[in-house]
Design a protein around this motif. Structure first.
Motif, PDB file in Angstrom:
ATOM      1  N   ALA A  75      51.504  40.967  28.121  1.00 22.29           N
ATOM      2  CA  ALA A  75      52.296  41.874  28.951  1.00 22.29           C
ATOM      3  C   ALA A  75      52.961  41.121  30.103  1.00 22.29           C
ATOM      4  O   ALA A  75      54.109  41.397  30.458  1.00 22.29           O
ATOM      5  N   MET A  76      52.240  40.144  30.667  1.00 19.93           N
ATOM      6  CA  MET A  76      52.812  39.366  31.764  1.00 19.93           C
ATOM      7  C   MET A  76      54.038  38.591  31.296  1.00 19.93           C
ATOM      8  O   MET A  76      55.072  38.556  31.967  1.00 19.93           O
ATOM      9  N   ARG A 132      42.715  47.586  28.498  1.00 21.21           N
ATOM     10  CA  ARG A 132      43.348  47.326  29.794  1.00 21.21           C
ATOM     11  C   ARG A 132      42.773  46.097  30.500  1.00 21.21           C
ATOM     12  O   ARG A 132      43.364  45.589  31.449  1.00 21.21           O
ATOM     13  N   ALA A 133      41.622  45.655  30.032  1.00 23.89           N
ATOM     14  CA  ALA A 133      40.986  44.494  30.646  1.00 23.89           C
ATOM     15  C   ALA A 133      41.017  43.254  29.753  1.00 23.89           C
ATOM     16  O   ALA A 133      40.564  42.185  30.155  1.00 23.89           O
ATOM     17  N   LYS A 134      41.553  43.382  28.531  1.00 27.71           N
ATOM     18  CA  LYS A 134      41.572  42.246  27.606  1.00 27.71           C
ATOM     19  C   LYS A 134      42.561  41.178  28.059  1.00 27.71           C
ATOM     20  O   LYS A 134      43.728  41.463  28.327  1.00 27.71           O
ATOM     21  N   ALA A 154      45.943  40.074  39.010  1.00 29.83           N
ATOM     22  CA  ALA A 154      46.263  40.115  40.435  1.00 29.83           C
ATOM     23  C   ALA A 154      47.316  41.182  40.734  1.00 29.83           C
ATOM     24  O   ALA A 154      47.313  41.783  41.814  1.00 29.83           O
ATOM     25  N   LEU A 155      48.195  41.431  39.779  1.00 28.68           N
ATOM     26  CA  LEU A 155      49.240  42.443  39.935  1.00 28.68           C
ATOM     27  C   LEU A 155      48.751  43.846  39.593  1.00 28.68           C
ATOM     28  O   LEU A 155      49.456  44.826  39.855  1.00 28.68           O
ATOM     29  N   GLY A 156      47.577  43.944  38.984  1.00 27.09           N
ATOM     30  CA  GLY A 156      47.076  45.249  38.563  1.00 27.09           C
ATOM     31  C   GLY A 156      47.805  45.813  37.362  1.00 27.09           C
ATOM     32  O   GLY A 156      47.937  47.031  37.202  1.00 27.09           O
ATOM     33  N   LEU A 160      54.697  48.397  41.241  1.00 28.59           N
ATOM     34  CA  LEU A 160      54.659  47.178  40.437  1.00 28.59           C
ATOM     35  C   LEU A 160      55.903  46.335  40.695  1.00 28.59           C
ATOM     36  O   LEU A 160      55.821  45.106  40.790  1.00 28.59           O
ATOM     37  N   GLU A 161      57.044  46.983  40.815  1.00 28.50           N
ATOM     38  CA  GLU A 161      58.276  46.257  41.126  1.00 28.50           C
ATOM     39  C   GLU A 161      58.150  45.543  42.471  1.00 28.50           C
ATOM     40  O   GLU A 161      58.599  44.397  42.635  1.00 28.50           O
TER      41      GLU A 161
END
Length: 238
Positions: free
Chosen positions: A122-123, A113-115, A94-96, A11-12
């Motif tokens: 979170a972004m 996790r898809a909401k 896009a970042l998963g 992720l980083e």
């Protein structure tokens, strides 16, 4: 000295930022549903507060650079499309980010996790974490990199106003009070809700709209009123 493996290495890499303080990114990924109980831990709401401001400042700077002849109204419309929840959720997907979220069992079980709202929050929290970890320049670099596709998206670059913005401009232009939005109902399961919202303007009959989010329902309501009043050219997106 024993070095611990970096839990969020991939992720980083996708973010383009290596955290000095790994706890920051972990908190950024922790949803408020983790409050209470035996597993209580810090959640991402405070980081989200910071990240929202960082995102806004960077996007404002980008728009000033990219559209030197745009007036304030056009800049505001472009800005709103780039910082709203839908845009943040698209970047998060896009970042998963969904696979990295730390959720309660019930939230995860209901499709958390898809909401879009959880992903968007979170972004923004991650942007706040980058800012605290590396300063404004680091956060600006991340935003500029991740939002590139959003700049070129037809919804982001279109000069036309969205329905809510168009309705507000129409109301002001006709000397009417500003629109007020009321949530009429919410139906369906948590992972697939349907909202009904009503828009009210003093002197006009109210109008209703439906959508998969509160924002989308409000946009649909605004669109309905605009169409009824014969005002064309406003967009509405789910």
């Amino acid at each position: 000295m024993i070095l611990r493996p970096r839990k969020y290495k991939e992720l980083e890499k996708a973010l383009g930022h290596r955290f000095k303080d790994q706890q920051l990114i972990e908190v950024a990924l922790t949803h408020a549903s983790m409050r209470g109980g035996k597993t209580e831990r810090a959640d991402n709401e405070r980081l989200e507060f910071i990240g929202d401001r960082v995102l806004g400042l960077v996007i404002a700077q980008v728009l000033i650079e990219r559209f030197p002849s745009a007036n304030e109204g056009e800049l505001a419309r472009r800005f709103n499309r780039l910082v709203r929840g839908e845009a943040c959720a698209r970047v998060a997907r896009a970042l998963g980010i969904g696979s990295h979220l730390i959720l309660s069992e019930s939230e995860a079980g209901s499709g958390g996790r898809a909401k879009g709202t959880i992903l968007a929050d979170a972004m923004e929290a991650i942007l706040g974490a980058v800012f605290l970890d590396g300063g404004f320049e680091a956060a600006r670099a991340v935003v500029r990199n991740l939002w590139t596709s959003q700049y070129d998206d037809q919804h982001s670059t279109s000069a036309g106003p969205d329905a809510k913005s168009a309705l507000q401009e129409w109301a002001q232009g006709n000397g009417l009070a500003l629109p007020e939005y009321v949530e009429v109902s919410r139906k369906g399961p948590d992972h697939a809700p349907r909202f009904t919202s009503e828009v009210r303007i003093s002197g006009c009959a109210p109008a209703r709209g439906e959508g998969s989010s509160k924002r989308a329902a409000e946009q649909a309501a605004a669109r309905t009123l605009l169409e009824r009043e014969g005002v064309a050219g406003a967009e509405v997106h789910e």
